[in-house]
Design a protein around this motif. Structure first.
Motif, PDB file in Angstrom:
ATOM      1  N   ALA A 131       0.762  -0.917   0.079  1.00  0.00           N
ATOM      2  CA  ALA A 131      -0.025  -0.562   0.505  1.00  0.00           C
ATOM      3  C   ALA A 131       0.606   1.371  -0.333  1.00  0.00           C
ATOM      4  O   ALA A 131       0.662   2.167  -0.612  1.00  0.00           O
ATOM      5  CB  ALA A 131      -1.207   0.006   1.644  1.00  0.00           C
ATOM      6  N   GLY A 134       0.664   5.057  -0.218  1.00  0.00           N
ATOM      7  CA  GLY A 134      -0.704   5.322   0.112  1.00  0.00           C
ATOM      8  C   GLY A 134      -2.059   5.590  -0.734  1.00  0.00           C
ATOM      9  O   GLY A 134      -2.910   5.981  -0.110  1.00  0.00           O
ATOM     10  N   SER A 137      -5.103   3.904  -1.873  1.00  0.00           N
ATOM     11  CA  SER A 137      -5.370   3.812  -0.932  1.00  0.00           C
ATOM     12  C   SER A 137      -6.563   4.806  -0.666  1.00  0.00           C
ATOM     13  O   SER A 137      -8.036   4.597  -0.281  1.00  0.00           O
ATOM     14  CB  SER A 137      -5.262   3.244  -0.075  1.00  0.00           C
ATOM     15  OG  SER A 137      -4.376   2.132   0.302  1.00  0.00           O
ATOM     16  N   CYS A 151      -4.225  -2.342   5.196  1.00  0.00           N
ATOM     17  CA  CYS A 151      -3.470  -1.540   3.838  1.00  0.00           C
ATOM     18  C   CYS A 151      -1.569  -2.300   4.511  1.00  0.00           C
ATOM     19  O   CYS A 151      -2.254  -2.129   5.376  1.00  0.00           O
ATOM     20  CB  CYS A 151      -3.535  -0.175   4.357  1.00  0.00           C
ATOM     21  SG  CYS A 151      -5.182   1.165   4.037  1.00  0.00           S
ATOM     22  N   LEU A 162       2.881   5.344   4.908  1.00  0.00           N
ATOM     23  CA  LEU A 162       1.537   5.252   4.787  1.00  0.00           C
ATOM     24  C   LEU A 162       0.825   5.898   5.480  1.00  0.00           C
ATOM     25  O   LEU A 162      -0.657   5.915   5.309  1.00  0.00           O
ATOM     26  CB  LEU A 162       1.850   3.534   4.556  1.00  0.00           C
ATOM     27  CG  LEU A 162       0.162   2.825   4.825  1.00  0.00           C
ATOM     28  CD1 LEU A 162      -0.731   3.541   3.569  1.00  0.00           C
ATOM     29  CD2 LEU A 162      -0.092   1.551   4.664  1.00  0.00           C
ATOM     30  N   LYS A 163       0.812   5.330   6.235  1.00  0.00           N
ATOM     31  CA  LYS A 163      -0.205   6.024   7.738  1.00  0.00           C
ATOM     32  C   LYS A 163      -0.188   7.490   7.818  1.00  0.00           C
ATOM     33  O   LYS A 163      -1.357   8.090   8.145  1.00  0.00           O
ATOM     34  CB  LYS A 163       0.228   5.805   9.506  1.00  0.00           C
ATOM     35  CG  LYS A 163       0.767   4.307   9.456  1.00  0.00           C
ATOM     36  CD  LYS A 163       1.321   3.401  10.461  1.00  0.00           C
ATOM     37  CE  LYS A 163       1.640   1.643  10.529  1.00  0.00           C
ATOM     38  NZ  LYS A 163       1.868   1.884  11.806  1.00  0.00           N
ATOM     39  N   THR A 165       0.304   8.626   4.917  1.00  0.00           N
ATOM     40  CA  THR A 165      -0.533  10.128   4.466  1.00  0.00           C
ATOM     41  C   THR A 165      -2.397   9.356   4.663  1.00  0.00           C
ATOM     42  O   THR A 165      -3.253  10.050   4.673  1.00  0.00           O
ATOM     43  CB  THR A 165      -0.704   8.338   2.743  1.00  0.00           C
ATOM     44  OG1 THR A 165       0.987   9.073   2.550  1.00  0.00           O
ATOM     45  CG2 THR A 165      -1.481   9.126   1.548  1.00  0.00           C
ATOM     46  N   LEU A 166      -2.117   8.440   5.035  1.00  0.00           N
ATOM     47  CA  LEU A 166      -3.820   7.616   5.906  1.00  0.00           C
ATOM     48  C   LEU A 166      -4.271   8.453   6.494  1.00  0.00           C
ATOM     49  O   LEU A 166      -5.283   9.981   7.046  1.00  0.00           O
ATOM     50  CB  LEU A 166      -4.354   6.096   6.163  1.00  0.00           C
ATOM     51  CG  LEU A 166      -3.836   5.278   5.426  1.00  0.00           C
ATOM     52  CD1 LEU A 166      -3.534   4.200   5.857  1.00  0.00           C
ATOM     53  CD2 LEU A 166      -4.948   5.284   4.275  1.00  0.00           C
ATOM     54  N   THR A 180      -3.569  -1.314   9.339  1.00  0.00           N
ATOM     55  CA  THR A 180      -2.583  -0.965   8.893  1.00  0.00           C
ATOM     56  C   THR A 180      -1.725  -2.302   8.876  1.00  0.00           C
ATOM     57  O   THR A 180      -2.067  -2.526  10.829  1.00  0.00           O
ATOM     58  CB  THR A 180      -1.749   0.277   8.874  1.00  0.00           C
ATOM     59  OG1 THR A 180      -1.642   0.037  10.441  1.00  0.00           O
ATOM     60  CG2 THR A 180      -1.993   1.293   7.787  1.00  0.00           C
TER      61      THR A 180
END
Length: 322
Positions: A131, A134, A137, A151, A162-163, A165-166, A180
């Motif tokens: 992912a 991100g 996602s 993810c 990634l975290k 981005t979310l 995640t």
């Protein structure tokens, strides 16, 4: 402070010349010019429907952007608003600020295609197997409201990305359906068999854009190219095991490499009897005005970077589990 100009790795370009002249023929000349000239690159602006701002849309239109054309494109949801510009300009990015939701995301417009091909519906359980960072996602959450979105990103540094981005794009009120993890994607199918309606495998690949400007060892890069198809095949096989019967998986890469694209799908189809390929030719015909596609690509579609349509490379293939 002036930007440092990107330097092309000439040895890797020579390798690409030999490989892609053989695979793409005359099309490689145009693709090569775009890939090696960052001044020709284009950037799309994906609006965040969790943080709508009509002023952003107005500003984009005033600056020559238009919404990605999707007339008669039945899998293109109304909630997905992506603006593109024929000129190679880049809209300013928004900085990450903890607790504050961003209004838009800057991306390569071809990144939409794997998510559109996946065609997620409200309430479905979805796995984004590779992912980070991100973006896909985020696109997925602009398209539908999954009942569950897992993810996964095994690399710890990319997982942090990634975290972040979310956190930047999804309000707390919607994070209850998102999780995640940092698992090796090749193990997920065995540990979570028949668990998902949809799986996205945006596989690690020999990213042609970034590799051309890489300062790493050329020998190491070329060696990686020989190993990657094995890893990609294992990831895709794991994704198929993770699918519920009747579910679908989309496999994508950002490389032109036939070995990492069509050949991976061929290997899967020859060894997995419980999946069938899905024809994506309708997607190609609907988006011809905005993207340039390679002709006669087995088992999928391939976006070729072109002048005025400098999106990609992006390979997309879809399989359904019987």
């Amino acid at each position: 402070m002036a930007r440092v100009k990107k330097q092309i790795c000439r040895l890797l370009l020579d390798y690409f010349d030999k490989t892609y002249t053989n695979e793409l023929g005359d099309r490689w000349h145009t693709v090569k010019e775009v890939l090696t000239t960052p001044g020709l690159w284009q950037y799309a602006v994906l609006l965040n429907n969790f943080q709508c701002n009509s002023e952003i849309e107005k500003h984009l239109r005033m600056n020559g952007y238009h919404q990605l054309s999707h007339e008669n494109f039945f899998t293109y949801p109304e909630t997905l608003k992506c603006y593109i510009n024929r000129k190679p300009k880049k809209f300013p990015s928004q900085r990450h600020q903890p607790g504050k939701i961003k209004e838009y995301y800057i991306l390569n417009a071809s990144s939409l295609l794997p998510v559109l091909a996946l065609d997620v519906k409200d309430g479905e359980s979805v796995l984004d197997m590779c992912a980070a960072p991100g973006g896909k996602s985020v696109v997925l959450l602009q398209c539908a409201s999954p009942g569950r979105l897992d993810c996964n990103e095994p690399d710890i540094h990319r997982s942090r990305w990634l975290k972040q981005t979310l956190e930047s794009f999804v309000p707390l009120s919607h994070t209850n359906v998102i999780s995640t993890s940092e698992m090796d994607g090749r193990l997920i199918g065995r540990l979570h068999a028949n668990s998902y309606d949809k799986v996205l495998v945006d596989a690690p690949c020999s990213n042609d854009r970034s590799w051309l400007f890489s300062s790493g060892s050329v020998t190491e890069r070329i060696s990686q190219r020989k190993v990657l198809p094995v890893i990609q095949t294992e990831l895709l096989r794991s994704a198929i095991h993770a699918l519920s019967p009747g579910g679908s998986v989309v496999y994508s890469t950002c490389t032109l490499s036939k070995a990492e694209n069509s050949d991976v799908i061929s290997n899967i189809l020859n060894s997995c009897r419980d999946v069938i390929p899905v024809d994506l030719s309708d997607m190609v015909s609907m988006l011809l005005n905005e993207f340039t596609f390679a002709a006669d690509v087995p088992h999928g579609l391939l976006v070729l970077p072109d002048k005025g349509k400098a999106w990609g490379p992006m390979f997309v293939s879809k399989l359904t589990k019987l």
